[in-house]
Design an enzyme around this catalytic site. Structure first.
Site, mmCIF file in Angstrom:
data_model
loop_
_atom_site.group_PDB
_atom_site.id
_atom_site.type_symbol
_atom_site.label_atom_id
_atom_site.label_comp_id
_atom_site.label_asym_id
_atom_site.label_seq_id
_atom_site.Cartn_x
_atom_site.Cartn_y
_atom_site.Cartn_z
ATOM 1 C CG ASP A 33 29.146 48.747 50.153
ATOM 2 O OD1 ASP A 33 29.224 48.642 48.904
ATOM 3 O OD2 ASP A 33 30.128 48.957 50.879
ATOM 4 C CG HIS A 84 34.000 40.369 42.345
ATOM 5 N ND1 HIS A 84 33.423 41.076 41.317
ATOM 6 C CD2 HIS A 84 35.339 40.539 42.215
ATOM 7 C CE1 HIS A 84 34.381 41.649 40.597
ATOM 8 N NE2 HIS A 84 35.556 41.342 41.122
HETATM 9 C C1 GRF Z 1 30.382 34.374 38.346
HETATM 10 O O1 GRF Z 1 31.690 34.192 37.831
HETATM 11 C C2 GRF Z 1 30.358 35.394 39.441
HETATM 12 O O2 GRF Z 1 31.574 35.543 40.099
HETATM 13 C C3 GRF Z 1 30.028 36.682 38.728
HETATM 14 O O3 GRF Z 1 29.189 36.298 37.667
HETATM 15 C C4 GRF Z 1 29.447 34.951 37.296
HETATM 16 C C5 GRF Z 1 28.129 34.230 37.272
HETATM 17 O O4 GRF Z 1 28.192 32.983 36.700
HETATM 18 N N1 GRF Z 1 29.434 37.608 39.658
HETATM 19 P P1 GRF Z 1 26.955 31.975 36.779
HETATM 20 O O5 GRF Z 1 25.775 32.657 36.105
HETATM 21 O O6 GRF Z 1 26.677 31.672 38.212
HETATM 22 O O7 GRF Z 1 27.396 30.793 36.003
#
Ligand code: GRF
Length: 202
Positions: free
Chosen positions: A150, A118
């Site tokens: 979760d 995240h």
């Molecule tokens: C990332 O910034 C991640 O933190 C979020 O979605 C984005 C995905 O980017 N959950 P990518 O598809 O891996 O370039």
């Protein structure tokens, strides 16, 4: 019976977007830095970059139709996805830009074995466009978090975090780019540590 498996940690990757985190993970595996193998890449978006990237690299890559909801999969669709991951003998489900909430069918099929990245230092700024939230809140820094999934939104136990500064002339895009650089280091590092401890099911 399916064919036998190696003793390596088998990853099932789920993503909805361009797949830059998946690319970083696949590169780290190819470089011998993560002792794991990609079993399958699945996406709820038929033309997602992550599927094209996976196919380019010779991995099994499939579209998993999500059904009629926008923020989660239909239960039957998620159950099908869980079965697909089981068929491929996936040990760990790795969310890499997967944009739907995970519900009971997948949570119950892989208890404690689904991780996510995240783009904030959780518990700060859960939810969408977390980099923009951090910038708008006037935070001096933000970062990224790898955590277990979760049933809540971005609430599961934290595994590791990396911090990045927010600089005076930053835009949402420049903050996001800085976070993504950190993500591309952190996710492979976490997977390397998990893979090291992994013992295959007997
Ligand atoms: C990332 O910034 C991640 O933190 C979020 O979605 C984005 C995905 O980017 N959950 P990518 O598809 O891996 O370039």
């Amino acid at each position: 019976m399916n064919s036998s498996r190696t003793s390596k940690l088998r990853l099932g990757i789920l993503g909805s977007g361009k797949g830059s985190n998946f690319r970083a993970i696949a590169d780290a595996i190819a470089a011998g830095l993560v002792d794991a193998e990609v079993a399958i890449v699945l996406s709820d978006v038929e033309d997602a970059g992550i599927l094209a990237l996976a196919r380019e690299r010779g991995y099994a890559a499939e579209y998993a139709p999500p059904g009629r909801f926008r923020t989660k999969m239909e239960p039957e669709a998620e159950a099908r996805l869980a079965r697909r991951l089981k068929e491929e003998k996936v040990d760990l489900v790795v969310l890499a830009g997967y944009m739907r909430m995970i519900k009971a069918p997948l949570l119950e099929a892989f208890p404690g074995r689904i991780i996510n990245i995240h783009p904030s230092l959780l518990p700060a700024f859960p939810g969408l466009a977390a980099w923009k939230q951090a910038l708008e809140a006037g935070a001096a820094s933000t970062g990224c978090t790898v955590h277990f999934i979760d049933s809540g939104m971005d609430t599961g136990p934290v595994i590791a975090q990396a911090e990045v500064p927010i600089l005076p002339h930053d835009t949402p895009e420049s903050v996001h780019a800085r976070i993504q650089e950190a993500e591309h280091r952190l996710y492979p590092e976490v997977l390397a540590a998990i893979a090291k401890e992994f013992r295959p099911p007997s």
